[in-house]
Design a protein around this motif. Sequence first.
Motif, mmCIF file in Angstrom:
data_model
loop_
_atom_site.group_PDB
_atom_site.id
_atom_site.type_symbol
_atom_site.label_atom_id
_atom_site.label_comp_id
_atom_site.label_asym_id
_atom_site.label_seq_id
_atom_site.Cartn_x
_atom_site.Cartn_y
_atom_site.Cartn_z
ATOM 1 N N GLY A 83 0.812 -1.209 0.000
ATOM 2 C CA GLY A 83 0.000 0.000 0.000
ATOM 3 C C GLY A 83 0.847 1.260 0.000
ATOM 4 O O GLY A 83 0.524 2.247 -0.674
ATOM 5 N N GLN A 84 1.942 1.237 0.761
ATOM 6 C CA GLN A 84 2.826 2.401 0.798
ATOM 7 C C GLN A 84 3.508 2.614 -0.554
ATOM 8 O O GLN A 84 3.645 3.748 -1.015
ATOM 9 N N VAL A 85 3.921 1.514 -1.184
ATOM 10 C CA VAL A 85 4.555 1.627 -2.496
ATOM 11 C C VAL A 85 3.544 2.138 -3.516
ATOM 12 O O VAL A 85 3.855 3.014 -4.344
ATOM 13 N N LEU A 86 2.318 1.614 -3.460
ATOM 14 C CA LEU A 86 1.284 2.059 -4.396
ATOM 15 C C LEU A 86 1.007 3.547 -4.233
ATOM 16 O O LEU A 86 0.891 4.284 -5.221
ATOM 17 N N ALA A 87 0.919 4.010 -2.980
ATOM 18 C CA ALA A 87 0.676 5.432 -2.726
ATOM 19 C C ALA A 87 1.827 6.277 -3.269
ATOM 20 O O ALA A 87 1.615 7.345 -3.857
ATOM 21 N N ALA A 88 3.059 5.795 -3.075
ATOM 22 C CA ALA A 88 4.227 6.546 -3.551
ATOM 23 C C ALA A 88 4.260 6.598 -5.078
ATOM 24 O O ALA A 88 4.598 7.631 -5.670
ATOM 25 N N LEU A 89 3.903 5.505 -5.726
ATOM 26 C CA LEU A 89 3.882 5.481 -7.177
ATOM 27 C C LEU A 89 2.795 6.401 -7.731
ATOM 28 O O LEU A 89 2.995 7.092 -8.736
#
Length: 283
Positions: A83-89
Amino acid sequence: MKQGTQGSAGTTTGEAAAAAEAAARTAGSRYRVPAQPAAGEADRRRDAGGGCESSARGEHTHGEPVLPRPRPRPAVQRPSVRGQVLAALRTALVTGDLRPGEVHSAPVLAERFGVSATPVREAMQQLAQEGAVEVVPNRGFRVVERSARELAELAEVRALIEVPVMLRLARTVPPERWAGLRPLAEATVRAASSGCRATYAEADRAFHSAVLALAGNQQLVGVAEELHRRAQWPLVGGGAPGGGTRAELVADAHEHTALLDALVAGDLDVVRALVGEHFNGAE
């Protein structure tokens, strides 16, 4: 309140406002993920603790001591990292850090984020489903190139969905419920004042979602959110839809508060004019 809004029918205004503030702070951090285990370490921990990942992937080393764990944690940890990676992307897409036409591989992005390639690959697959990127066999993922015409088409579709719903809600929702959305509207003004497009994008989506959630239709909220998110991705060349200067964002945000004033007052003529103007000039 241009094209550029997360909530649900079951979320209270206070919770939604807090979520919007948290999302805004996350988006403002720009293309970063909080410190995570080094690439491959998460997979090693899963293998040490009896996780379901196969050791044949070659993403870990052997001989590491098995540490006891009182309860299984991968089921909680891994979705959190994803989820954190998705938000950052998503933030990188909005800001143009991931530019249209560029190809990115999961391992390279994983190294940048300090995580294993698995959550990055999963996040990119999610973005592929949303239409933000496309899979390039044996290379990775290409950021989709969008044209001004596509942006205009998205604005038209959003108007067809959201305008009738907003006008219907204007006739049926009592003033006190509209007043309850004031914190979300004010959050968009603060986000716009920061000058960060990604911060504003999160707050804007939260406001729009909260308005539509009053219709009690979660499918409607989900579809509108996806369209809204797509409308916030940059055009070919990395330009932000609708400009996105601080002054433009602030002016856009003040449309939220003006609309709420009209809704609380029950002035349907003003509501109709504001909603029409908002989507006609949507990003």
